[in-house]
Design a protein around this motif. Structure first.
Motif, PDB file in Angstrom:
ATOM      1  N   PHE D 291      38.117  48.763  45.771  1.00  0.00           N
ATOM      2  CA  PHE D 291      39.241  48.593  44.859  1.00  0.00           C
ATOM      3  C   PHE D 291      40.341  49.605  45.173  1.00  0.00           C
ATOM      4  O   PHE D 291      41.513  49.268  45.279  1.00  0.00           O
ATOM      5  CB  PHE D 291      38.730  48.778  43.427  1.00  0.00           C
ATOM      6  N   PHE D 292      39.926  50.830  45.357  1.00  0.00           N
ATOM      7  CA  PHE D 292      40.911  51.879  45.634  1.00  0.00           C
ATOM      8  C   PHE D 292      41.602  51.634  46.974  1.00  0.00           C
ATOM      9  O   PHE D 292      42.825  51.768  47.093  1.00  0.00           O
ATOM     10  CB  PHE D 292      40.232  53.250  45.633  1.00  0.00           C
ATOM     11  N   ALA D 293      40.813  51.248  47.954  1.00  0.00           N
ATOM     12  CA  ALA D 293      41.394  50.992  49.274  1.00  0.00           C
ATOM     13  C   ALA D 293      42.434  49.882  49.181  1.00  0.00           C
ATOM     14  O   ALA D 293      43.545  49.998  49.709  1.00  0.00           O
ATOM     15  CB  ALA D 293      40.298  50.614  50.267  1.00  0.00           C
ATOM     16  N   LEU D 294      42.063  48.814  48.473  1.00  0.00           N
ATOM     17  CA  LEU D 294      43.001  47.702  48.314  1.00  0.00           C
ATOM     18  C   LEU D 294      44.270  48.160  47.624  1.00  0.00           C
ATOM     19  O   LEU D 294      45.379  47.831  48.041  1.00  0.00           O
ATOM     20  CB  LEU D 294      42.358  46.615  47.443  1.00  0.00           C
ATOM     21  N   GLN D 295      44.077  48.944  46.575  1.00  0.00           N
ATOM     22  CA  GLN D 295      45.229  49.372  45.807  1.00  0.00           C
ATOM     23  C   GLN D 295      46.156  50.230  46.669  1.00  0.00           C
ATOM     24  O   GLN D 295      47.369  50.078  46.621  1.00  0.00           O
ATOM     25  CB  GLN D 295      44.768  50.158  44.589  1.00  0.00           C
ATOM     26  N   THR D 296      45.550  51.104  47.450  1.00  0.00           N
ATOM     27  CA  THR D 296      46.367  51.971  48.292  1.00  0.00           C
ATOM     28  C   THR D 296      47.093  51.173  49.369  1.00  0.00           C
ATOM     29  O   THR D 296      48.259  51.388  49.648  1.00  0.00           O
ATOM     30  CB  THR D 296      45.471  53.027  48.962  1.00  0.00           C
ATOM     31  N   LEU D 297      46.360  50.236  49.958  1.00  0.00           N
ATOM     32  CA  LEU D 297      46.952  49.475  51.049  1.00  0.00           C
ATOM     33  C   LEU D 297      48.046  48.533  50.579  1.00  0.00           C
ATOM     34  O   LEU D 297      49.040  48.335  51.242  1.00  0.00           O
ATOM     35  CB  LEU D 297      45.866  48.650  51.747  1.00  0.00           C
ATOM     36  N   LEU D 298      47.803  47.929  49.402  1.00  0.00           N
ATOM     37  CA  LEU D 298      48.649  46.803  49.018  1.00  0.00           C
ATOM     38  C   LEU D 298      49.596  47.096  47.869  1.00  0.00           C
ATOM     39  O   LEU D 298      50.387  46.239  47.500  1.00  0.00           O
ATOM     40  CB  LEU D 298      47.769  45.608  48.629  1.00  0.00           C
ATOM     41  N   ALA D 299      49.514  48.318  47.301  1.00  0.00           N
ATOM     42  CA  ALA D 299      50.274  48.577  46.075  1.00  0.00           C
ATOM     43  C   ALA D 299      51.756  48.309  46.249  1.00  0.00           C
ATOM     44  O   ALA D 299      52.433  47.894  45.328  1.00  0.00           O
ATOM     45  CB  ALA D 299      50.059  50.000  45.613  1.00  0.00           C
ATOM     46  N   ASP D 300      52.262  48.504  47.472  1.00  0.00           N
ATOM     47  CA  ASP D 300      53.692  48.320  47.670  1.00  0.00           C
ATOM     48  C   ASP D 300      54.093  46.857  47.737  1.00  0.00           C
ATOM     49  O   ASP D 300      55.265  46.524  47.802  1.00  0.00           O
ATOM     50  CB  ASP D 300      54.143  49.040  48.941  1.00  0.00           C
ATOM     51  N   TYR D 301      53.123  45.973  47.737  1.00  0.00           N
ATOM     52  CA  TYR D 301      53.468  44.567  47.835  1.00  0.00           C
ATOM     53  C   TYR D 301      53.506  43.882  46.473  1.00  0.00           C
ATOM     54  O   TYR D 301      53.490  42.671  46.383  1.00  0.00           O
ATOM     55  CB  TYR D 301      52.502  43.837  48.769  1.00  0.00           C
ATOM     56  N   GLY D 302      53.517  44.685  45.401  1.00  0.00           N
ATOM     57  CA  GLY D 302      53.703  44.158  44.052  1.00  0.00           C
ATOM     58  C   GLY D 302      52.728  43.049  43.717  1.00  0.00           C
ATOM     59  O   GLY D 302      51.515  43.222  43.754  1.00  0.00           O
ATOM     60  N   ALA D 303      53.300  41.886  43.434  1.00  0.00           N
ATOM     61  CA  ALA D 303      52.492  40.763  42.980  1.00  0.00           C
ATOM     62  C   ALA D 303      51.424  40.370  43.998  1.00  0.00           C
ATOM     63  O   ALA D 303      50.347  39.914  43.618  1.00  0.00           O
ATOM     64  CB  ALA D 303      53.401  39.580  42.687  1.00  0.00           C
ATOM     65  N   TRP D 304      51.734  40.559  45.267  1.00  0.00           N
ATOM     66  CA  TRP D 304      50.758  40.150  46.285  1.00  0.00           C
ATOM     67  C   TRP D 304      49.460  40.931  46.182  1.00  0.00           C
ATOM     68  O   TRP D 304      48.391  40.404  46.451  1.00  0.00           O
ATOM     69  CB  TRP D 304      51.359  40.315  47.678  1.00  0.00           C
ATOM     70  N   TYR D 305      49.604  42.194  45.797  1.00  0.00           N
ATOM     71  CA  TYR D 305      48.405  43.022  45.665  1.00  0.00           C
ATOM     72  C   TYR D 305      47.440  42.394  44.663  1.00  0.00           C
ATOM     73  O   TYR D 305      46.248  42.228  44.927  1.00  0.00           O
ATOM     74  CB  TYR D 305      48.823  44.433  45.239  1.00  0.00           C
ATOM     75  N   LEU D 306      47.998  42.001  43.523  1.00  0.00           N
ATOM     76  CA  LEU D 306      47.133  41.423  42.499  1.00  0.00           C
ATOM     77  C   LEU D 306      46.597  40.062  42.923  1.00  0.00           C
ATOM     78  O   LEU D 306      45.455  39.712  42.621  1.00  0.00           O
ATOM     79  CB  LEU D 306      47.895  41.315  41.184  1.00  0.00           C
ATOM     80  N   MET D 307      47.409  39.308  43.646  1.00  0.00           N
ATOM     81  CA  MET D 307      46.921  38.007  44.111  1.00  0.00           C
ATOM     82  C   MET D 307      45.739  38.191  45.053  1.00  0.00           C
ATOM     83  O   MET D 307      44.750  37.470  44.961  1.00  0.00           O
ATOM     84  CB  MET D 307      48.048  37.237  44.804  1.00  0.00           C
TER      85      MET D 307
END
Ligand code: ATP
Ligand code: ATP
Ligand code: MG
Ligand code: MG
Lengths: 287, 397, 240, 347, 235
Positions: D291-307
């Protein structure tokens, strides 16, 4: 007089909640599927109608009519491809999958439509009203409530007067034995979800004309829908309508006492009903 | 050429508040261009709060700790400004904040908002915008243009803005009363309410000619419809927040005509940018040209935020020293595109004088055009006479 | 001898279906009682009533001189009623040994240390010791049946209820299982045993009870019961 | 020559894991001496989410109680900490205990109500209870009502131990508070994992596993299922309340929407547990890292991160219901926290 | 040629093997009885034929087609109807609706319609509107049989239709069998009630522990042989 008005408005509001809830009730009753994406699907349908209205210049009702088969197909496919695979006695898999779906849907809408709040224009109907004695009732809320009754009647008819409805109930009772009757549970479930999406579309029409919506509007209403389903009793369609009305009236009456208690009052009514009747107001005799 | 001065900027680029951040990219792009021209060595790091206060606090920490910023900029509603300011203040990072009435910003960040004795000023946080006293002056002046019974119904939700506006002692009601208006406040409601019958009945019972409040757009639509349906037709509806953006007003259709609200910035304001020299009208046109969207009020304020930042950085001897930077902010004396910014305590109570600066506020009314679009017309300027009016206040219907 | 278990006029219905209909009988301490009857006669339901899984609509159940009609199942277990299930219900993800540990610790209210050796012994006696560390979900039918027995025994019951424990086993397996049961009985444990495999049943029990449509239609010496025309007719459905 | 038996739960992997865990723990305690502040904050986030995930896993994975209302305990605990500090001058560190106890007290009526409901009803019921708590707390004017409030500076500065850390490490006050909350989070996470592991190895833990497999059979061998449910629910509420207090202590600001966020404190936690592997202690640990890795990697992609997060959750449920740890241990048989009792024969 | 045929049928529940190479044939119009003690695998055999337990290819043939790998609904569409063990009525459906479910998929013209089923079991007509579960066990069994007949099946699989019923009731139910046979359906009856089974069957198979241990015409089988096959030889 204020109290009569308050209760009447609450009943009409209950119609909206019942529309949110009826599709959920159908799916919950037949498959024990807790669909956490239901609210987002309503919002999705609202965007679909809005697009038809703005792109094709249609009236909202005609647009909804066109959206109905599209949503049916979507629901059918969703059930066939994804949800059928997680049905079972364990409630967690469907809970998680539909929640994942909710997150995906919400953010996809956000990407596609931005966070702007939108509304389906309904012209003069938006503000039209009907005087009933000293009380004035909105035409749209009345239509919403009548539609809720209409949908309940229609679902009731499908459920109890058609062979599809028989198959719904039989499969819900016992999928294995139903398959011995030639029923394909996977396809029956898909049709049920398809019909639920038809109800969702109708709910979306009224949600979208009543107030603004944006991609995050869904979950806030989902909880009312669940409450209506549960206090109505599993699988009871009239119960769901009654549940919606109870939540609606509790909210308006709560607000009349103090606006701070409006939403709280709806929840408290739910808890109170369940405390007295843990299986809802009109539970099935068995299971 | 040393390392750049790092500016952190938090705004709600996604989520329900995204409308406020519409001009971010446009503004920052312009800022970077001018900074390069002027030889200002700066780097802007932008973070999205996703309209979520938790996330706003998180990204503020990231900016401070990971990115090592020297100056924090934050804008757009207390949901964004407050968590960011709280974090930055406790980390000792100078902050310039805007686009939230100063009361929810200042009082809302105090431990116990109910106990004025416990309130403390901030060392590093500076805010410029208007306050409730301005709203009171502008609203009552607008209403004075109409012939009403001076009874006002209030719609105040249970959120940061609503609690600040609706507070019986420090909110708008005492000010209204001083101007001869009686306020009917049925009580706080939760946002995303589906029914306003209780409020409508209360307003009807009090025979209110005016409705005011600080309402989120979906709730306002619900209220406006229900009011019409239930036969409640006030002479004026003057609300903040809900009808800030032309898109929100358009969703109301005809019911949007002649709704009024406070105006903090418009293409019609007589100010110019200290950064680009553009007039308000020019800035608005540049925005529309670049994005194809109509101008909105936040454009000016986002622009002014970066104007102020540039000014402060230029004046700071050592921008890496937070105290020096804070001193420079406190010493600001700048004419921006939203008016004069100077933390001199003018018009602000003592307890907040150090941290709050006020910008002018006027009143406006939305007029529906034949093609269904809306235009915001300034109708009231008695509190800021240098901003010209474009018309007179008209009653609804 | 005083009865360890007695049922007085116990009845139970599921909706319109009366499954237990005024059942009355005693089991003296130390005896082995067999229960036979056609499918659906209500035999397993009777066990559920005795262990507390179901509560009767009418009547009284006494165990060890106490009225236990409304006592919850786990307390009945603590006071010495152990049972096996007709369809084996192992704790699938626990090992065989752990299955017994649960029963021994909770069924007797003892700490783990105190019952480990005992569980091992039960496993030896039920010939499950070689699969002690295997998850119970992977057992064969015979092993599952043995586990049912072993788990019930691990609670050190005074009264052991066995539900079709020999059904579905091969002759050899059946003989071995019967042997185990006989030894348990010899230690003084009272046994009530539902079984369709009559020769197995008859080699252990001292008394037979015949249930049909929830009613007791005969109780007494096995030979006598087996000889009765009524029983043969009902049970085998063959006119003799 | 009667054979005699011993019982063990250790495996080679677990012994290596235990040794590794000790080293890791030592490193974790020492992190503030060497690491940057941002790492400390990331670790704080990981540790608190891990704690929440472990408790939810205890509830749902072991106790079969699928609650969607854990945010009630996070929020209530956090609010009691703030209330205690603002109104009664309770030191925030002591306030953590208050947070736990408050959540525990709240859990009693909640359980009384929710235990009447089964399965999906239980899930929705807990969610509604959490909403009721949120809406009620939003009317508590002394802590800011719907606006929320900040931890007063006096209370923040008075935090036990922060002053000492400030001196000892020669850091700013805000950094000292980060170090303090990090250590507290570490202690809480270690105590949680250790406590749950210990509990699962007791006879009650065994009974919990038995109940999960077969309720009817468990009751017939003397397991008190009702009491087990209560114990698990109350313990989870207590721990969740402390974690909630800690999260908002570090945050410094609280509002009903953030404190009672079903997304942040329950949905994400469910994702963590399910992606990692429900019903194991290892699962949430693995899950929180993913979860943390995903959040760090994708946080800048806004909605895409959650998708992506949502899609991953769906994929795991469809194709690996046992979660990532389930896949891993299914392939290798490795268990880091063995609870299986093995019977060893000695002749 | 056999209408229905199994060859070396095996079946597993997880690791547990319930059937070991069962061969069974059923000719057009024939009635075959399968008897055996509890757990012998009779129900497993029926469920394997009906498709509830999926089989490997090549193990079950019906009317010249491989049906082993088909889904239950497809198999039933071909004309194999089942009266499942335990009646398995749908509790939320009325008696008549339960009957109608039988013809949900397979709607072929034939002797069996609602009216003819009501003729066969007149009591059901009186109770048509009641929920199926409100009936007595025997009546429920009639509904279950009627429901299977509604599809005008070519093969009728009956699993323990006498289970839990009083002898008189059993007699009533079996009284319907000649009429069913008259319509040309082939029937497999699974029974523990050996007497009844022998009366209606053309051929009998006796099962024990997942295998067929004895087969023959009823009149050829001695009571001792059945007894042994039923309970094992050591009785
Ligand atoms: N929970 C229940 N709800 C409804 N009916 C039930 C329930 N449990 C049992 N029955 C019915 O009660 C009757 C008796 O069942 P029971 O299991 O006691 O029979 P049995 O004598 O043990 O039969 P068998 O030899 O097949 O095990 C059956 O008709 C069964 O369908
Ligand atoms: N779902 C299942 N899981 C595991 N084992 C099963 C299952 N169903 C049946 N069995 C086992 O398979 C074997 C054969 O069962 P089956 O039901 O076919 O027997 P039967 O001859 O129909 O018995 P009865 O007379 O009791 O109906 C039995 O040992 C039974 O315990
Ligand atoms: Mg039984
Ligand atoms: Mg059978």
């Amino acid at each position: 007089m204020i109290w009569v008005d308050t209760v009447l408005q609450g009943v009409l509001l209950g119609g909206l909640y019942a529309l949110f809830a009826l599709g959920l009730s159908l799916v919950f009753g037949i498959m024990r599927l807790v669909n956490l994406a239901h609210g987002d699907l309503i919002v999705f349908a609202a965007y679909l109608i809005l697009m038809l209205v703005t792109l094709l210049g249609l009236g909202p009702f005609v647009a909804a009519l066109i959206a109905l088969p599209i949503m049916f197909g979507l629901g059918w496919a969703l059930q066939r491809v994804v949800l059928n695979r997680v049905l079972g006695t364990d409630i967690l898999p469907p809970l998680l999958v539909t929640f994942g779906l909710s997150v995906v849907l919400q953010n996809a809408l956000l990407e596609g439509f931005s966070a702007d709040s939108r509304r389906i224009p309904a012209g003069w109907l938006e503000t039209a009203s009907l005087p009933v004695g000293p009380i004035s009732l909105g035409v749209m809320p009345l239509l919403t409530f009548l539609s809720a009754i209409g949908v309940t009647l229609a679902l009731q008819f499908i459920f109890y007067r058609t062979s599809l409805g028989r198959a719904f109930r039989a499969t819900s009772d016992d999928p294995v034995t139903a398959s011995l009757m030639g029923v394909k549970p996977a396809s029956v479930f898909a049709q049920a979800t398809g019909i639920a999406m038809v109800v969702v579309t109708i709910a979306a029409l009224y949600l979208g004309t009543r107030a603004n919506f944006d991609p995050t509007t869904g979950p806030a209403r989902l909880i009312y829908a669940f409450e209506a389903v549960i206090i109505g009793g599993l699988g009871s369609l009239w119960g769901t309508l009654a549940g919606g009305v109870i939540i609606g009236v509790a909210q308006t009456v709560g607000a009349q006492i103090n606006p701070e208690w409006q939403i709280l009052a709806g929840h408290v009514a739910f808890l109170a009903v369940l405390l007295v009747r843990p299986r809802g107001l009109f539970p099935r005799a068995f299971d | 050429q040393g390392s750049p001065v790092r500016i952190g900027y938090v705004s709600p680029q996604t989520g329900p508040l995204a409308g406020f951040a519409e001009a971010d990219a446009f503004t920052i792009e312009a800022f970077n261009r001018i900074a390069a021209e002027q030889g200002l060595n700066v780097e802007v790091i932008v973070k999205d709060s996703q309209s979520n206060p938790n996330r706003a606090a998180d990204v503020a920490q990231e900016l401070i700790i990971d990115d090592g910023i020297h100056l924090m900029l934050v804008a757009s509603t207390p949901e964004t400004t407050n968590p960011v300011t709280t974090v930055a203040e406790s980390e000792g990072i100078p902050t310039i904040s805007t686009m939230a009435p100063w009361q929810p910003w200042f009082i809302g960040q105090q431990g116990n908002p109910g106990d004025p004795g416990s309130w403390r000023p901030f060392d590093y946080a500076f805010h410029y915008f208007w306050g409730l006293e301005d709203v009171i002056a502008v609203f009552t002046a607008m209403w004075d243009q109409l012939d009403t019974n001076k009874v006002v119904g209030g719609l105040f939700p249970n959120d940061a803005d609503g609690n600040a506006w609706g507070d019986p002692n420090t909110g708008v009601a005492p000010g209204f009363a001083a101007a001869g208006y009686e306020t009917v406040d049925p009580g706080r409601y939760q946002n995303l309410t589906d029914d306003f019958t209780a409020q409508i009945n209360a307003f009807k019972a009090a025979n209110a000619d005016i409705v005011t409040g600080v309402v989120i757009p979906p709730d306002f639509t619900t209220f406006r419809n229900q009011a019409s349906q239930q036969g409640f037709n006030p002479k004026a509806i003057t609300v903040a927040k809900a009808i800030l953006f032309p898109q929100s007003v358009e969703t109301l259709g005809e019911a949007g005509h002649n709704l009024s609200s406070e105006v903090w910035w418009s293409a019609n304001h007589p100010f110019t940018s200290s950064l680009t020299g553009q007039s308000c009208a020019e800035l608005a046109r540049a925005f529309t040209d670049a994005t194809g969207r109509p101008w909105t009020q936040p454009i000016g304020f986002i622009h002014s935020l970066f104007e102020t930042a540039a000014d402060v950085i230029k004046r700071t001897e050592d921008p890496t020293d937070p105290d020096a930077m804070a001193e420079a902010i406190a010493a600001t004396n700048l004419d921006t595109i939203v008016g004069h910014v100077e933390w001199n305590g003018a018009g602000v109570p003592d307890f907040a004088a150090q941290n709050v600066c006020k910008t002018p506020l006027v009143g406006g009314q939305w007029r529906r055009n034949d093609d269904g679009t809306f235009t915001l017309v300034t109708v009231e300027n008695s509190t800021a006479p240098d901003i010209p009016t474009q018309g007179e206040m008209q009653p609804l219907s | 001898m005083s009865p360890i278990l007695s049922l007085h006029d116990v009845s139970k219905s599921f909706g319109a279906l009366t499954v237990t209909d005024g059942v009355t009988f005693d089991v003296p301490e130390g005896q082995a009682l067999g229960i036979i009857g056609p499918n659906g006669a209500g035999k397993s339901t009777l066990f559920n009533l005795i262990t507390g899984g179901l509560s009767p609509d009418a009547g009284r159940i006494e165990y060890d001189g106490r009225d236990v009609t409304r006592v919850p199942p786990m307390q009945r277990c603590l006071s010495g009623i152990g049972r096996s299930f007709q369809i084996p219900q192992p704790f699938d993800r626990l090992t065989v040994f752990e299955n017994l540990l649960v029963a021994a610790t909770h069924g007797r209210g003892l700490p783990e240390r105190a019952v480990e050796a005992d569980c091992a012994e039960v496993l030896e006696r039920t010939e499950l010791i070689h699969v002690a560390n295997r998850p119970a979900g992977g057992l064969t039918l015979l092993q599952r049946k043995r586990l049912e027995l072993a788990r019930a025994m691990a609670t050190r019951p005074k009264l052991l209820l066995l539900d079709e424990i020999a059904g579905g086993l091969t002759e050899g397996e059946c003989v071995a299982l019967v042997d185990t049961i006989r030894r348990v009985h010899a230690e003084g444990v009272t046994i009530v045993w539902i079984e369709h495999v009559l020769h197995a049943l008859n080699s252990v029990v001292e008394r037979l009870l015949v249930l049909d449509f929830g009613r007791v239609i005969g109780i007494g010496e096995p030979a006598e019961i087996m000889a009765s025309k009524e029983v043969r007719e009902i049970y085998l459905g063959i006119e003799v | 020559m009667a054979a005699h038996y011993t019982v063990t739960t250790r495996t080679t992997a677990s012994q290596i894991a235990a040794a590794a865990a000790l080293v890791l723990l030592a490193v974790a305690v020492a992190v503030p001496f060497i690491a940057s502040r941002s790492l400390i904050q990331d670790l704080f986030f990981i540790l608190t989410m891990l704690t929440l995930a472990q408790f939810w896993n205890l509830l749902a994975g072991y106790g079969g109680l699928v609650s969607v209302g854990q945010q009630a305990f996070v929020g209530f605990g956090a609010y009691m900490l703030f209330g205690g500090a603002i109104l009664w001058g309770v030191n925030p560190v002591a306030g953590l205990l208050l947070a736990g106890v408050a959540a525990l007290v709240l859990a009693i009526p909640t359980a009384f109500f929710a235990f009447r409901l089964q399965g999906a009803y239980f899930a929705i019921g807990t969610w509604v209870v959490a909403e009721v708590v949120r809406l009620s707390v939003a009317q508590w004017k002394a802590v800011g009502g719907g606006t929320g409030t900040s931890l007063p500076r006096d209370a923040r500065d008075a935090m036990w131990g922060a002053g000492w850390i400030e001196g000892a490490f020669d850091v700013r006050a805000s950094e000292a508070r980060d170090i303090l909350t990090y250590w507290l989070a570490l202690a809480l996470a270690v105590a949680t994992i250790g406590g749950i592991y210990w509990f699962l190895r007791t006879k009650r833990g065994l009974a919990l596993a038995a109940l999960r497999d077969n309720v009817g059979a468990a009751r017939s061998v003397g397991v008190d299922s009702e009491r087990m449910k209560w114990v698990v629910f109350l313990v989870a509420a207590f721990g969740t309340g402390i974690a909630g207090g800690l999260i908002f202590l570090q945050n410094g600001r609280i509002s009903p929407d953030s404190a009672f966020s079903v997304i942040d404190w329950t949905a994400f936690v469910i994702f963590i547990v399910v992606i990692g592997g429900i019903g194991t202690i290892e699962g949430p640990i693995l899950g929180v890292l993913v979860f943390f890795a995903l959040q760090t990697l994708l946080a800048d992609y806004g909605a895409w991160y959650l998708m992506v997060l949502g899609a991953l959750g769906i994929a795991v449920m469809l194709f690996a219901p046992g979660g990532l740890w389930g896949l891993l241990s299914g392939r290798t048989g490795v268990q880091l926290f063995p609870i299986q009792r093995r019977l060893n024969r000695h002749d | 040629m056999a209408l229905l045929e199994t060859r070396g049928l095996t079946a597993f529940y997880g690791d547990f093997q319930a059937l070991f190479g069962v061969d069974l044939t059923l000719a057009e119009g024939e009635t075959v009885a399968v008897i055996g003690a509890n757990g012998a695998g009779k129900t497993t055999l029926m469920r394997s034929i009906a498709g509830v337990i999926r089989q490997a290819l090549g193990m079950v043939r019906f009317d010249g087609r491989e049906i082993g790998a088909m889904a239950p609904d497809e198999i039933m569409a071909l004309g194999i109807a089942m009266v499942p063990e335990g009646r398995k009525l749908f509790p939320s459906l009325s008696v008549e609706e339960n009957l109608l479910m039988g013809a949900h998929r397979r709607k072929v013209a034939g002797p069996w319609r609602l009216e003819t089923v009501y003729d066969l079991f007149p009591i059901l007509k009186e109770r048509r509107g009641q929920p199926g579960t409100a009936l007595s066990g025997g009546q429920q069994q009639m509904v279950s049989i009627g429901r299977a007949l509604m599809s005008n099946p070519r093969v009728l699989l009956c699993d323990e239709i006498s289970l839990g019923l009083a002898p008189v009731v059993i007699r009533d139910i079996y009284a319907a069998f000649p009429r069913i046979r008259e319509t040309g359906a082939s029937i497999v009856v699974v029974e523990q009630d050996i007497g009844q089974a022998l009366k209606v069957a053309d051929r009998v198979h006796c099962m024990m522990e997942g295998r067929v241990t004895l087969s023959g015409r009823p009149e050829e089988l001695s009571r001792e042989a059945i007894h042994d096959a039923y309970f094992g030889a050591a009785a």
